[in-house]
Scaffold this active site. Structure first.
Site, PDB file in Angstrom:
ATOM      1  N   ARG A 159      -4.420   1.912  -7.907  1.00 11.20           N
ATOM      2  CA  ARG A 159      -3.158   1.205  -7.666  1.00 11.20           C
ATOM      3  C   ARG A 159      -3.465  -0.283  -7.769  1.00 11.20           C
ATOM      4  O   ARG A 159      -4.245  -0.818  -6.978  1.00 11.20           O
ATOM      5  CB  ARG A 159      -2.606   1.566  -6.275  1.00 11.20           C
ATOM      6  CG  ARG A 159      -2.135   3.020  -6.179  1.00 11.20           C
ATOM      7  CD  ARG A 159      -1.475   3.313  -4.852  1.00 11.20           C
ATOM      8  NE  ARG A 159      -2.368   3.115  -3.733  1.00 11.20           N
ATOM      9  CZ  ARG A 159      -3.244   4.041  -3.287  1.00 11.20           C
ATOM     10  NH1 ARG A 159      -3.345   5.216  -3.874  1.00 11.20           N
ATOM     11  NH2 ARG A 159      -4.020   3.771  -2.256  1.00 11.20           N
ATOM     12  N   SER A 163      -3.187  12.860   8.613  1.00 11.18           N
ATOM     13  CA  SER A 163      -4.147  12.727   7.497  1.00 11.18           C
ATOM     14  C   SER A 163      -5.571  12.613   8.022  1.00 11.18           C
ATOM     15  O   SER A 163      -5.805  12.041   9.095  1.00 11.18           O
ATOM     16  CB  SER A 163      -3.796  11.464   6.700  1.00 11.18           C
ATOM     17  OG  SER A 163      -4.868  11.073   5.882  1.00 11.18           O
ATOM     18  N   GLN A 204      -4.258  17.516   7.669  1.00 12.93           N
ATOM     19  CA  GLN A 204      -4.568  17.473   6.230  1.00 12.93           C
ATOM     20  C   GLN A 204      -6.039  17.152   6.021  1.00 12.93           C
ATOM     21  O   GLN A 204      -6.583  16.223   6.634  1.00 12.93           O
ATOM     22  CB  GLN A 204      -3.697  16.410   5.543  1.00 12.93           C
ATOM     23  CG  GLN A 204      -4.062  16.153   4.081  1.00 12.93           C
ATOM     24  CD  GLN A 204      -5.027  14.985   3.917  1.00 12.93           C
ATOM     25  OE1 GLN A 204      -5.050  14.080   4.751  1.00 12.93           O
ATOM     26  NE2 GLN A 204      -5.823  15.002   2.867  1.00 12.93           N
ATOM     27  N   HIS A 254       0.989  13.601  -5.202  1.00 10.32           N
ATOM     28  CA  HIS A 254       0.480  12.596  -4.268  1.00 10.32           C
ATOM     29  C   HIS A 254       1.406  11.364  -4.241  1.00 10.32           C
ATOM     30  O   HIS A 254       0.958  10.227  -4.128  1.00 10.32           O
ATOM     31  CB  HIS A 254      -0.944  12.188  -4.668  1.00 10.32           C
ATOM     32  CG  HIS A 254      -1.857  11.959  -3.495  1.00 10.32           C
ATOM     33  ND1 HIS A 254      -2.780  12.874  -3.057  1.00 10.32           N
ATOM     34  CD2 HIS A 254      -1.978  10.886  -2.668  1.00 10.32           C
ATOM     35  CE1 HIS A 254      -3.439  12.378  -2.028  1.00 10.32           C
ATOM     36  NE2 HIS A 254      -2.969  11.178  -1.758  1.00 10.32           N
ATOM     37  N   THR A 271      -5.924  19.009   0.507  1.00 15.28           N
ATOM     38  CA  THR A 271      -5.459  18.198  -0.626  1.00 15.28           C
ATOM     39  C   THR A 271      -6.361  18.461  -1.832  1.00 15.28           C
ATOM     40  O   THR A 271      -7.570  18.258  -1.784  1.00 15.28           O
ATOM     41  CB  THR A 271      -5.459  16.706  -0.236  1.00 15.28           C
ATOM     42  OG1 THR A 271      -4.517  16.552   0.830  1.00 15.28           O
ATOM     43  CG2 THR A 271      -5.046  15.826  -1.401  1.00 15.28           C
ATOM     44  N   LYS A 331      -2.285  21.561  -1.223  1.00 20.12           N
ATOM     45  CA  LYS A 331      -1.387  20.433  -1.548  1.00 20.12           C
ATOM     46  C   LYS A 331      -1.838  19.755  -2.841  1.00 20.12           C
ATOM     47  O   LYS A 331      -3.026  19.485  -3.022  1.00 20.12           O
ATOM     48  CB  LYS A 331      -1.433  19.419  -0.397  1.00 20.12           C
ATOM     49  CG  LYS A 331      -0.646  18.145  -0.643  1.00 20.12           C
ATOM     50  CD  LYS A 331      -0.599  17.287   0.614  1.00 20.12           C
ATOM     51  CE  LYS A 331       0.302  16.091   0.449  1.00 20.12           C
ATOM     52  NZ  LYS A 331      -0.332  14.975  -0.252  1.00 20.12           N
ATOM     53  N   TYR A 388      -9.113  16.057   3.464  1.00 20.44           N
ATOM     54  CA  TYR A 388      -9.731  15.611   2.215  1.00 20.44           C
ATOM     55  C   TYR A 388     -11.126  16.209   2.205  1.00 20.44           C
ATOM     56  O   TYR A 388     -11.865  16.058   3.195  1.00 20.44           O
ATOM     57  CB  TYR A 388      -9.855  14.082   2.185  1.00 20.44           C
ATOM     58  CG  TYR A 388      -8.610  13.365   1.732  1.00 20.44           C
ATOM     59  CD1 TYR A 388      -7.907  13.772   0.607  1.00 20.44           C
ATOM     60  CD2 TYR A 388      -8.162  12.231   2.411  1.00 20.44           C
ATOM     61  CE1 TYR A 388      -6.772  13.088   0.184  1.00 20.44           C
ATOM     62  CE2 TYR A 388      -7.028  11.547   1.995  1.00 20.44           C
ATOM     63  CZ  TYR A 388      -6.349  11.985   0.880  1.00 20.44           C
ATOM     64  OH  TYR A 388      -5.228  11.311   0.457  1.00 20.44           O
ATOM     65  N   ARG A 409       0.629   8.684  -6.865  1.00 22.91           N
ATOM     66  CA  ARG A 409      -0.496   7.787  -6.585  1.00 22.91           C
ATOM     67  C   ARG A 409      -1.779   8.236  -7.268  1.00 22.91           C
ATOM     68  O   ARG A 409      -2.813   7.606  -7.118  1.00 22.91           O
ATOM     69  CB  ARG A 409      -0.719   7.714  -5.063  1.00 22.91           C
ATOM     70  CG  ARG A 409       0.438   7.061  -4.349  1.00 22.91           C
ATOM     71  CD  ARG A 409       0.418   7.362  -2.869  1.00 22.91           C
ATOM     72  NE  ARG A 409      -0.483   6.547  -2.091  1.00 22.91           N
ATOM     73  CZ  ARG A 409      -0.220   5.329  -1.650  1.00 22.91           C
ATOM     74  NH1 ARG A 409       0.923   4.756  -1.950  1.00 22.91           N
ATOM     75  NH2 ARG A 409      -1.091   4.669  -0.922  1.00 22.91           N
ATOM     76  N   TYR A 445       0.854  -1.207   0.000  1.00 18.33           N
ATOM     77  CA  TYR A 445       0.000   0.000   0.000  1.00 18.33           C
ATOM     78  C   TYR A 445       0.887   1.253   0.000  1.00 18.33           C
ATOM     79  O   TYR A 445       0.593   2.240  -0.683  1.00 18.33           O
ATOM     80  CB  TYR A 445      -0.918  -0.020   1.232  1.00 18.33           C
ATOM     81  CG  TYR A 445      -1.667   1.271   1.455  1.00 18.33           C
ATOM     82  CD1 TYR A 445      -2.693   1.658   0.603  1.00 18.33           C
ATOM     83  CD2 TYR A 445      -1.330   2.126   2.515  1.00 18.33           C
ATOM     84  CE1 TYR A 445      -3.372   2.861   0.790  1.00 18.33           C
ATOM     85  CE2 TYR A 445      -2.009   3.321   2.712  1.00 18.33           C
ATOM     86  CZ  TYR A 445      -3.019   3.675   1.853  1.00 18.33           C
ATOM     87  OH  TYR A 445      -3.682   4.868   2.039  1.00 18.33           O
TER      88      TYR A 445
HETATM   89  C1  LIG Z   1       0.817   5.278   1.939  1.00 24.37           C
HETATM   90  C2  LIG Z   1       0.529   6.695   1.553  1.00 24.37           C
HETATM   91  C3  LIG Z   1      -0.644   7.296   1.990  1.00 24.37           C
HETATM   92  C4  LIG Z   1      -0.911   8.619   1.646  1.00 24.37           C
HETATM   93  N1  LIG Z   1      -2.035   9.235   2.161  1.00 24.37           N
HETATM   94  C5  LIG Z   1      -2.251  10.546   1.911  1.00 24.37           C
HETATM   95  C6  LIG Z   1      -3.318  11.233   2.544  1.00 24.37           C
HETATM   96  O1  LIG Z   1      -4.065  10.659   3.332  1.00 24.37           O
HETATM   97  N2  LIG Z   1      -3.492  12.544   2.237  1.00 24.37           N
HETATM   98  C7  LIG Z   1      -2.673  13.215   1.359  1.00 24.37           C
HETATM   99  O2  LIG Z   1      -2.882  14.402   1.097  1.00 24.37           O
HETATM  100  N3  LIG Z   1      -1.618  12.594   0.802  1.00 24.37           N
HETATM  101  C8  LIG Z   1      -1.381  11.302   1.061  1.00 24.37           C
HETATM  102  N4  LIG Z   1      -0.296  10.676   0.517  1.00 24.37           N
HETATM  103  C9  LIG Z   1       0.676  11.458  -0.273  1.00 24.37           C
HETATM  104  C10 LIG Z   1       1.738  12.047   0.652  1.00 24.37           C
HETATM  105  O3  LIG Z   1       1.200  13.057   1.465  1.00 24.37           O
HETATM  106  C11 LIG Z   1       2.897  12.668  -0.152  1.00 24.37           C
HETATM  107  O4  LIG Z   1       2.373  13.546  -1.106  1.00 24.37           O
HETATM  108  C12 LIG Z   1       3.758  11.596  -0.837  1.00 24.37           C
HETATM  109  O5  LIG Z   1       3.896  10.452  -0.033  1.00 24.37           O
HETATM  110  C13 LIG Z   1       5.139  12.157  -1.139  1.00 24.37           C
HETATM  111  O6  LIG Z   1       5.908  11.253  -1.834  1.00 24.37           O
HETATM  112  P1  LIG Z   1       7.000  10.279  -1.147  1.00 24.37           P
HETATM  113  O7  LIG Z   1       6.224   9.168  -0.528  1.00 24.37           O
HETATM  114  O8  LIG Z   1       7.836   9.849  -2.293  1.00 24.37           O
HETATM  115  O9  LIG Z   1       7.749  11.097  -0.123  1.00 24.37           O
HETATM  116  C14 LIG Z   1      -0.007   9.341   0.824  1.00 24.37           C
HETATM  117  C15 LIG Z   1       1.167   8.733   0.387  1.00 24.37           C
HETATM  118  C16 LIG Z   1       1.438   7.416   0.746  1.00 24.37           C
HETATM  119  C17 LIG Z   1       2.717   6.789   0.278  1.00 24.37           C
END
Ligand SMILES: Cc1cc2nc3c(=O)[nH]c(=O)nc-3n(C[C@H](O)[C@H](O)[C@H](O)COP(=O)(O)O)c2cc1C
Length: 387
Positions: free
Chosen positions: A165, A107, A128, A276, A156, A252, A130, A279, A25
């Site tokens: 994914r 989050s 953060q 993100h 966000t 963001k 949503y 993702r 994940y």
């Molecule tokens: C497992 C996972 C869960 C995430 N959940 C959120 C989230 O709940 N809210 C959000 O704005 N970004 C979320 N993100 C994005 C992160 O805030 C961030 O933008 C991203 O992880 C940065 O890239 P990096 O993992 O290469 O450092 C998530 C990223 C990952 C890997």
């Protein structure tokens, strides 16, 4: 932690200690993973300009983020299900960042609640949001975050629909989750993780269960999540949120200078250049490649942060040279958490700090605030790309 010198080392340990479905994940991007990979790979387009013969004694890495001092220009990014990488994950990561003197972002989709994290920490953390369809839930969430002392809100902007994914679908981690025999096998093969989870405070999204109308148990939770992301969400909705938030606000998920311009015009405090973590829109520009264009547009008018692909202090240094005010990390601290709880997050932060400190020294700089494009050669930046 012995023999842990890099984020890769933490990642290898996390892979061995966290059940496969939760490890994957974190370690996955949407569709082909092109943007996920580009986030890391594109840092190699930027080369440092090493300078020698400079007195680099007593280097300083501290800076202010939205008026508050941070020990290094780094914050932990919001990550949903963080508390599944390790029991009480959000609490441990928040405590590690507090000890280190940098902000932690909780989050909306965390396992531990806003109140759980507030109770376990002494400094304000960031929250953060949503934007969901259920407006009463959002209002209540904002008010809970403010009562808990959160001083910065990240809204966000890039998740009002969900990028797919494949790993999550295969692992049954979509809404509603599909529990399989293989999940039990995965959990039994990670006994330390499982024992921790047995003692954990929370196992579901604690900001939602008991707070959103009709969501009193985990069954109702999944159908609520499936229908709540709001594809009508637009710039017009931001005023409604801003009127309910007294602190600073960062937008963001900004990747285009036109959107950064809009954020400036609307008077926000800053933006986070982000896709993100690769993702959402597969094929979007990597964050480090988008950064200089956003800085050119907005860097003198607001604080421009970036996240995506940062795996070392050298990466932080490159982002700062390109004009980022600061950076955030997601997976690196999740790997630390999965590898060894709070100590693993601390090790991740030490790796970032020490390699950042040494890198600025090699550049012939003593003060982090003096880094600029003079310190690098960006092999890919072409000003006309966004015209
Ligand atoms: C497992 C996972 C869960 C995430 N959940 C959120 C989230 O709940 N809210 C959000 O704005 N970004 C979320 N993100 C994005 C992160 O805030 C961030 O933008 C991203 O992880 C940065 O890239 P990096 O993992 O290469 O450092 C998530 C990223 C990952 C890997």
């Amino acid at each position: 932690m012995k023999n842990v010198f890099s984020i890769d080392d933490l990642q290898n340990l996390a892979k061995k200690r966290v059940p496969k479905m939760f490890y994957e994940y974190a370690d996955s991007g949407s569709w082909s993973g092109e943007t996920y990979k580009a986030n890391q790979n594109d840092f190699s387009n930027i080369k440092f300009r090493q300078r020698v013969g400079v007195n680099i004694e007593n280097r300083s890495l501290s800076k202010t983020f939205l008026g508050k001092e941070v020990s290094i220009p780094l914050a932990l990014a919001p990550t949903g299900l963080c508390g599944m990488q390790h029991s009480d994950g959000e609490i441990l990561a928040a405590q590690a960042s507090e000890d280190f003197g940098i902000p932690f972002t909780l989050s909306t989709m965390s396992i531990c609640s806003i109140e759980d994290v507030a109770k376990a920490t002494t400094q304000p953390f960031w929250f953060q949001l949503y934007v969901m369809k259920d407006k009463a839930f959002i209002s209540n969430l904002l008010s809970r975050a403010q009562s808990a002392g959160c001083n910065v809100l990240q809204i966000t902007m890039d998740l009002n629909i969900l990028g797919q994914r494949h790993a999550d679908v295969r692992n049954g981690l979509s809404a509603p989750p599909k529990f399989k025999l293989s999940h039990i096998k995965q959990i039994l093969s990670r006994p330390k993780w499982a024992l921790g989870m047995l003692k954990a405070k929370r196992h579901f999204f604690a900001n939602v269960v008991g707070h959103a109308e009709g969501v009193t148990d985990s069954g109702a939770l999944w159908s609520w999540i499936a229908e709540q992301f709001d594809s009508t969400f637009s710039w017009d909705d931001l005023d409604w949120i801003r009127n309910q938030w007294k602190g600073k606000i960062l937008l963001k998920g900004i990747l285009d200078p036109n959107d950064a311009k809009k954020a400036v015009e609307l008077g926000f405090d800053g933006v986070i250049v982000s896709n993100h973590g690769g993702r959402q829109l597969d094929g979007a520009l990597s964050s480090i490649s988008a950064l200089p264009y956003i800085v050119d547009e907005a860097g003198k008018k607001m604080e421009v942060y970036m996240d995506g692909g940062i795996r070392s202090g050298q990466d932080i240094c490159k982002a700062l040279c390109l004009g980022a005010h600061g950076v955030l990390i997601g997976r690196p601290f999740l790997y630390g958490l999965g590898a060894n709880g709070k100590a693993g997050v601390t090790r991740c932060l030490e790796i970032m700090r020490d390699s950042l400190d040494e890198s600025i020294g090699f550049l012939g700089e003593k003060n982090i605030n003096d880094l600029s494009r003079k310190n690098i050669l960006d092999m890919s930046y072409k000003k006309e790309i966004f015209n």
